[in-house]
Design a protein around this motif. Sequence first.
Motif, short mmCIF file in Angstrom:
data_model
loop_
_atom_site.label_atom_id
_atom_site.label_comp_id
_atom_site.label_asym_id
_atom_site.label_seq_id
_atom_site.Cartn_x
_atom_site.Cartn_y
_atom_site.Cartn_z
N TRP A 42 0.85 -1.19 0.00
CA TRP A 42 0.00 0.00 0.00
C TRP A 42 0.88 1.24 0.00
O TRP A 42 1.83 1.35 0.77
CB TRP A 42 -0.92 0.01 1.22
CG TRP A 42 -1.97 -1.07 1.16
CD1 TRP A 42 -2.05 -2.18 1.94
CD2 TRP A 42 -3.08 -1.13 0.26
NE1 TRP A 42 -3.14 -2.94 1.59
CE2 TRP A 42 -3.79 -2.32 0.56
CE3 TRP A 42 -3.54 -0.31 -0.77
CZ2 TRP A 42 -4.94 -2.69 -0.13
CZ3 TRP A 42 -4.68 -0.67 -1.47
CH2 TRP A 42 -5.38 -1.86 -1.14
N GLY A 81 1.29 5.48 0.05
CA GLY A 81 0.71 6.76 0.42
C GLY A 81 1.77 7.83 0.47
O GLY A 81 2.97 7.56 0.35
N LEU A 93 -4.04 2.29 8.20
CA LEU A 93 -3.29 2.74 7.04
C LEU A 93 -4.01 3.98 6.52
O LEU A 93 -5.09 3.88 5.95
CB LEU A 93 -3.26 1.65 5.96
CG LEU A 93 -2.59 0.33 6.37
CD1 LEU A 93 -2.82 -0.73 5.30
CD2 LEU A 93 -1.10 0.54 6.59
N ARG A 119 -5.40 7.09 4.41
CA ARG A 119 -5.59 7.23 2.97
C ARG A 119 -4.85 8.44 2.42
O ARG A 119 -4.58 9.41 3.13
CB ARG A 119 -7.08 7.36 2.63
CG ARG A 119 -7.74 8.68 2.99
CD ARG A 119 -9.24 8.60 2.75
NE ARG A 119 -9.92 9.86 3.01
CZ ARG A 119 -10.28 10.73 2.07
NH1 ARG A 119 -10.01 10.47 0.81
NH2 ARG A 119 -10.90 11.85 2.39
N THR A 120 -4.51 8.36 1.14
CA THR A 120 -3.91 9.48 0.43
C THR A 120 -5.03 10.31 -0.17
O THR A 120 -5.93 9.77 -0.81
CB THR A 120 -2.96 8.96 -0.67
OG1 THR A 120 -1.85 8.32 -0.04
CG2 THR A 120 -2.44 10.10 -1.52
N LEU A 170 -3.26 4.03 -1.61
CA LEU A 170 -4.18 3.99 -0.48
C LEU A 170 -5.24 5.07 -0.66
O LEU A 170 -5.17 6.16 -0.08
CB LEU A 170 -3.43 4.23 0.82
CG LEU A 170 -3.03 3.01 1.63
CD1 LEU A 170 -2.06 3.41 2.74
CD2 LEU A 170 -4.23 2.32 2.22
N GLN A 194 -8.94 4.79 3.77
CA GLN A 194 -8.32 4.35 5.03
C GLN A 194 -8.64 2.89 5.27
O GLN A 194 -9.76 2.44 5.05
CB GLN A 194 -8.84 5.20 6.19
CG GLN A 194 -8.25 4.79 7.54
CD GLN A 194 -8.64 5.74 8.64
OE1 GLN A 194 -8.32 6.91 8.59
NE2 GLN A 194 -9.35 5.24 9.63
N ARG A 195 -7.65 2.14 5.74
CA ARG A 195 -7.82 0.70 5.97
C ARG A 195 -7.23 0.33 7.33
O ARG A 195 -6.27 0.97 7.77
CB ARG A 195 -7.10 -0.13 4.89
CG ARG A 195 -7.65 0.05 3.49
CD ARG A 195 -6.76 -0.63 2.47
NE ARG A 195 -7.37 -0.61 1.14
CZ ARG A 195 -8.18 -1.55 0.67
NH1 ARG A 195 -8.44 -2.61 1.44
NH2 ARG A 195 -8.71 -1.46 -0.52
N TRP A 209 -4.84 -1.80 9.66
CA TRP A 209 -3.58 -2.49 9.38
C TRP A 209 -3.85 -3.99 9.41
O TRP A 209 -4.43 -4.51 10.36
CB TRP A 209 -2.55 -2.13 10.45
CG TRP A 209 -1.14 -2.18 9.90
CD1 TRP A 209 -0.48 -3.27 9.46
CD2 TRP A 209 -0.26 -1.07 9.74
NE1 TRP A 209 0.77 -2.94 9.05
CE2 TRP A 209 0.94 -1.59 9.20
CE3 TRP A 209 -0.34 0.29 10.01
CZ2 TRP A 209 2.04 -0.78 8.92
CZ3 TRP A 209 0.76 1.09 9.73
CH2 TRP A 209 1.93 0.56 9.18
#
Length: 383
Positions: free
Chosen positions: A34, A36, A66, A68-69, A89, A92-93, A95
Motif C-alpha cells: 500500500w 501513500g 493505514l 488514505r492518500t 491507499l 483508510q484501511r 492495518w
Amino acid sequence: MEAHGTGTRLGDPIEAQALLATYGQDRPEGRPLWLGSLKSNIGHTQGAAGVAGVIKMVLAMQRGVLPRTLHVDEPTPEVDWSAGAVELLTEQRPWPVVDRPWRAGVSSFGVSGTNAHVILEQAPESTPVSGADVVVPPVVVPWVVSARSELALREQARRLAVHVEADPELDPVDVGAALVSTRASFGHRAVVLGTGRDELIAGLAGLAEGEPGVGVVTGAAGQGGRTAFLFTGQGAQRAGMGRELAEAFPVFAEAFEEVCEGFAGMLPGSLKDVVFSGEGLDRTEWTQPGLFAFEVALFRLLESWGVTPDYVAGHSIGELTAAHVAGVLSLPDACRVVAARAGLMQALPAEGAMLAVEASEAEIAGAAGEIAGWGEKATVAAV
C-alpha cells in the motif's frame, strides 16, 4: 510505504518502478504494497521532509490504521501498475493482521529536509508498570514578558512577581497562557522558565534586579529582512486572472477597475472583459495591459494589508508595473506606455523565434545571420 510522491511525470515513474521492482513482486494474494504520501495532506513538506513521514507512520502503527492518500482521482498513467502488486491507499484501511510485526517504509528525498530511507517496525508490547513505579517529570512552564525598553522590562517583571505572590491560588500554567494570549509583544523580551511558583517568582526577581539567572532568557527583537516584489513579464497571463480576487476583495476590484479605465480609448474594447473571459488574452495587445492591470491591483491589495516592499523590480511588462507602483510613472503615463508597447509588439510578424546564446554582444553582432545560416533573417533581439 510512505513515498516521497514527486507529483511529476519524471519523478513518479522512477519512484513507482523502483517500488514495483523491490516490494511489488511475489506478494501474497490480496496483500499489495500500500502506497501513500504525506504530500497529499499538507503539500511539499520541505524542511520537514523525511521526519514528517516517520512521524506519520509511527502514529499509523500506534492507531493500527493505514491512512488514505487524499485528492487521488486515478493513479498516474505514466506508471505501468501491472508490473507488480503496488496500490495507492485511496481509502483508510485497518492495518492487516499478520504473523509478524507490522513494517512500513519511509522514502523521502526532500529539498533542505531530512533524507529518510528507513524501514520502521512495530514495537513489542510493553509490560505495564504499577503506579508506584511511574516517575512523572516536572513540567517546565514559560512566563513571557516584554516591554518597550530594558528598564520597562525589569519593571514589568517586578510587577508580575508582586501580582503572583499576592495570589497563591494562581496556577503557573494559567499565568503563562495569559501572558502569551493577552499581552502585546514589544521589542525587549524575556522568558522565565520554572517548574513551579517559587522558581518562576525567583526568576522574575532576578530579572527585575537586572541580574537574570538560570532559567531566564532575555533579548531584543531584531530587524526583519527587507522585502522585494518582482513583477513578472508576458507569459504569466491566464484566462480569468483576478476575477475571483475582485469578487472577494473590494480593494483589488477598485484598483483593477481604475487601471482598466486608464486604458479607455487606447484599446479596441474592454480590457476587463478580455481578462476575465480570457478571449483574446493571448494576443499581445491585450496580454500586456491585462498583466499590468492585474499586477497593479494585486500590489494595492497587499498594500492594504500592510505588506509593502522596500524594493520593486520587474521583467518586461513587469518593469512598467514596478515603475508605476514606485511612483516613477503616473497611472495615465504608465497606461499610455503599456498600450503603445503592446500595440507595437502586436504589429510584429507572427512567425519567428528567439534563441539564447551564451556569448557577448560583440561576439554575436554582425554574425547572427551567419551563425544561424539565415542571413539577414536573423539578428540580435536582446542582450
